[in-house]
Design a protein around this motif. Sequence first.
Motif, PDB file in Angstrom:
ATOM      1  N   PRO A 249      43.569  38.631  37.133  1.00  0.00           N
ATOM      2  CA  PRO A 249      42.894  38.208  38.234  1.00  0.00           C
ATOM      3  C   PRO A 249      42.937  39.122  39.422  1.00  0.00           C
ATOM      4  O   PRO A 249      41.874  39.208  40.272  1.00  0.00           O
ATOM      5  CB  PRO A 249      43.661  36.950  38.875  1.00  0.00           C
ATOM      6  N   LEU A 250      43.955  39.985  39.619  1.00  0.00           N
ATOM      7  CA  LEU A 250      44.018  40.830  40.794  1.00  0.00           C
ATOM      8  C   LEU A 250      43.157  42.220  40.676  1.00  0.00           C
ATOM      9  O   LEU A 250      42.417  42.560  41.424  1.00  0.00           O
ATOM     10  CB  LEU A 250      45.573  41.216  41.115  1.00  0.00           C
ATOM     11  N   THR A 251      43.098  42.541  39.353  1.00  0.00           N
ATOM     12  CA  THR A 251      42.246  43.718  39.111  1.00  0.00           C
ATOM     13  C   THR A 251      40.766  43.408  39.095  1.00  0.00           C
ATOM     14  O   THR A 251      39.906  44.086  39.168  1.00  0.00           O
ATOM     15  CB  THR A 251      42.760  44.388  37.578  1.00  0.00           C
ATOM     16  N   ARG A 252      40.464  42.109  38.611  1.00  0.00           N
ATOM     17  CA  ARG A 252      39.116  41.453  38.498  1.00  0.00           C
ATOM     18  C   ARG A 252      38.636  41.225  39.981  1.00  0.00           C
ATOM     19  O   ARG A 252      37.428  41.529  40.397  1.00  0.00           O
ATOM     20  CB  ARG A 252      39.182  40.231  37.871  1.00  0.00           C
TER      21      ARG A 252
ATOM     22  N   GLY B 177      36.611  44.316  39.461  1.00  0.00           N
ATOM     23  CA  GLY B 177      35.778  43.696  38.499  1.00  0.00           C
ATOM     24  C   GLY B 177      35.903  44.094  37.191  1.00  0.00           C
ATOM     25  O   GLY B 177      35.035  43.907  36.198  1.00  0.00           O
ATOM     26  N   GLN B 178      37.243  44.570  36.889  1.00  0.00           N
ATOM     27  CA  GLN B 178      37.607  45.053  35.368  1.00  0.00           C
ATOM     28  C   GLN B 178      38.971  44.514  35.209  1.00  0.00           C
ATOM     29  O   GLN B 178      39.375  43.947  35.867  1.00  0.00           O
ATOM     30  CB  GLN B 178      37.715  46.519  35.504  1.00  0.00           C
ATOM     31  N   SER B 179      39.069  44.652  33.988  1.00  0.00           N
ATOM     32  CA  SER B 179      40.521  43.897  33.486  1.00  0.00           C
ATOM     33  C   SER B 179      41.610  44.722  33.645  1.00  0.00           C
ATOM     34  O   SER B 179      41.564  45.940  34.075  1.00  0.00           O
ATOM     35  CB  SER B 179      40.354  43.747  31.994  1.00  0.00           C
ATOM     36  N   VAL B 180      42.667  44.401  32.863  1.00  0.00           N
ATOM     37  CA  VAL B 180      44.030  45.305  32.958  1.00  0.00           C
ATOM     38  C   VAL B 180      43.933  46.414  32.407  1.00  0.00           C
ATOM     39  O   VAL B 180      44.819  47.263  32.114  1.00  0.00           O
ATOM     40  CB  VAL B 180      45.207  44.183  32.778  1.00  0.00           C
TER      41      VAL B 180
ATOM     42  N   LEU C 262      47.191  49.897  42.737  1.00  0.00           N
ATOM     43  CA  LEU C 262      46.264  49.400  44.050  1.00  0.00           C
ATOM     44  C   LEU C 262      45.834  48.023  43.995  1.00  0.00           C
ATOM     45  O   LEU C 262      45.844  47.209  45.177  1.00  0.00           O
ATOM     46  CB  LEU C 262      45.275  50.482  44.365  1.00  0.00           C
ATOM     47  N   SER C 263      45.263  47.565  42.807  1.00  0.00           N
ATOM     48  CA  SER C 263      44.710  46.340  42.604  1.00  0.00           C
ATOM     49  C   SER C 263      45.892  45.265  43.015  1.00  0.00           C
ATOM     50  O   SER C 263      45.529  44.309  43.880  1.00  0.00           O
ATOM     51  CB  SER C 263      44.225  45.958  41.392  1.00  0.00           C
ATOM     52  N   LEU C 264      47.108  45.547  42.401  1.00  0.00           N
ATOM     53  CA  LEU C 264      48.206  44.494  42.364  1.00  0.00           C
ATOM     54  C   LEU C 264      48.631  44.573  43.929  1.00  0.00           C
ATOM     55  O   LEU C 264      49.359  43.567  44.260  1.00  0.00           O
ATOM     56  CB  LEU C 264      49.286  44.947  41.392  1.00  0.00           C
ATOM     57  N   ALA C 265      48.481  45.664  44.708  1.00  0.00           N
ATOM     58  CA  ALA C 265      49.044  45.502  46.111  1.00  0.00           C
ATOM     59  C   ALA C 265      48.005  44.629  47.005  1.00  0.00           C
ATOM     60  O   ALA C 265      48.672  44.371  47.857  1.00  0.00           O
ATOM     61  CB  ALA C 265      48.822  46.935  46.690  1.00  0.00           C
ATOM     62  N   ALA C 266      46.964  43.963  46.333  1.00  0.00           N
ATOM     63  CA  ALA C 266      46.259  43.062  47.172  1.00  0.00           C
ATOM     64  C   ALA C 266      46.962  41.577  47.107  1.00  0.00           C
ATOM     65  O   ALA C 266      46.636  40.804  48.040  1.00  0.00           O
ATOM     66  CB  ALA C 266      44.982  42.611  46.181  1.00  0.00           C
ATOM     67  N   ALA C 267      48.145  41.578  46.542  1.00  0.00           N
ATOM     68  CA  ALA C 267      49.063  40.385  46.624  1.00  0.00           C
ATOM     69  C   ALA C 267      49.915  40.440  47.759  1.00  0.00           C
ATOM     70  O   ALA C 267      50.482  39.577  48.169  1.00  0.00           O
ATOM     71  CB  ALA C 267      49.992  40.411  45.234  1.00  0.00           C
ATOM     72  N   ASP C 268      50.029  41.813  48.183  1.00  0.00           N
ATOM     73  CA  ASP C 268      50.866  41.911  49.483  1.00  0.00           C
ATOM     74  C   ASP C 268      50.219  41.037  50.815  1.00  0.00           C
ATOM     75  O   ASP C 268      48.895  40.706  50.687  1.00  0.00           O
ATOM     76  CB  ASP C 268      50.803  43.348  49.967  1.00  0.00           C
TER      77      ASP C 268
END
Length: 509
Positions: A219-222, A226-229, A238-244
């Motif tokens: 869900p974070l990469t999407r 807009g792409q998968s793991v 950097l996508s997972l850093a969106a959870a910060d």
Amino acid sequence: MSVETLSLRSLLFLGICLSIRRSLASSPELLEPPTNIAVVGAGIGGAAAAFYLRQEFGATVKIDVFEPGDVGGRLATAEMAKQEYETGGVVIHPLNLHMKHFVDKLGISMRQDVPSKKAVFDGNELTFEESDWFIVNFLRMLWRYGLNYLFMQMWVESVMDKFMRIYQYQQYGYSFTSVERLLHAMGGDDFLSLMNRTLEETMRAEGFPQIFLNHVAAPLTRVTYGQSVRINSLAGALSLAAADSGHWAVDGGNKRVCSGLLYHSKSELIQARVTNVAFKVRPSKTGPSTSFYEVNYIGDTGAGHSMYDIVVIATPLHQGKSDISFSGLSPPTASQFPGIYHQVFSVLVHGVLNTSYLGVTRPSSEFTVSEVLTVDSEDNVMYSLTSLDPVHIPSGYSRPPASSAKVWKVFSPRALSQDDLARMFLSWDSVSQTPWLAYPTYRPPRRQIPPFILHKRLYYLSAVEWAASSMEMSAISARNAALLAHHRWHEQTGRIDQEDLHTRLRGEL
């Protein structure tokens, strides 16, 4: 105290002092600065390049910025319900030091924060929904995924710690001729290898279960790309850093940074589309021949051309993104590099959400989630669904409930049909669909990344996007290009492709 234990702030302060000292000592040896510099593109990369080129080459250089569209590029807004909303880049990470420096330098305010809550949708129902209470969210994640969420944050932090080294290098004037060399300076071979492994491969090797990747990482990469793991691990991190926590945006719209940088750099904006860049040599009566770049362009008043000592290309040279050709270059350079940009749609809808579409059974007035992420499933027509706040938050603003008409942003792989809208919304009165070729399609391993140097004094910013794409990555590339152009113009190679920063610091201390 060793250099490694110094805080980042201390290193940056020391860097300023030492840079001034070196500048004063070496300035008599510098050659005459260039007369004219062209920057092609006025997005965040081009605007930042103009800002840093002015900083490196001084007040006498004439800087022209070519842009056929709106300043800001992929930082854009749209008007709906008498308010402006972001349609492009939305949020900025708290560790993005260049972007923070820009807003401080320009005197631009950060947008007022509005509390938000996230949920994850699998195409039929919400598999996770945040509470208003941190401890409740923590316990829910612990119950579902054990300590994997904490381990993910630790892994992302380890990547970001290496990422932050680029600010030290750039503060001390170091530049790099390729994306690979820049990444290697950040974290050596291990960091560079992130480019050639998928996020899925890297996280599975770290012991993360597949269900965690499907329901948390994907869900974070999407929502980011807009792409998968199966994107490369650096872009994935950097996508997972969106959870910060602590993400922010610019009051009035993120594109204000671009216009502010152009103004501050005292650049001339030329509303024209560049068609060709030609390298030419002119004989001289009194000395050796001189070389320059002829930039050919088409604007509202017709075709034209101008001559420049240095040219910086700040628009992607890829299929669907640019039709600039190059001539007179030896060796010749491609006008389009391999690889494609990923097609996404940013759809703004002013309407009333159909919460039952998300599998929610309680009254919509009680649904307070502001951002719905999605798992990688064929049942999902969207990457994410977000309740948007205007680019300027007025005093006393509160986000309307889901039972009221408000602006939603659907981030989707395709344009939404009337049937799609009818399933997702009970009613709507306006829809705006913006297609974006927003960032590369990440399919590691990537065998070849475009170079930063296309020719002698011709530089390319968007090469960095094949590692990861963000506002900050564009700013880092712009800073690198300005430093690279300065060092190569003045024939100073001591800070090009060097990784001896800490060794030099020990000597300086």
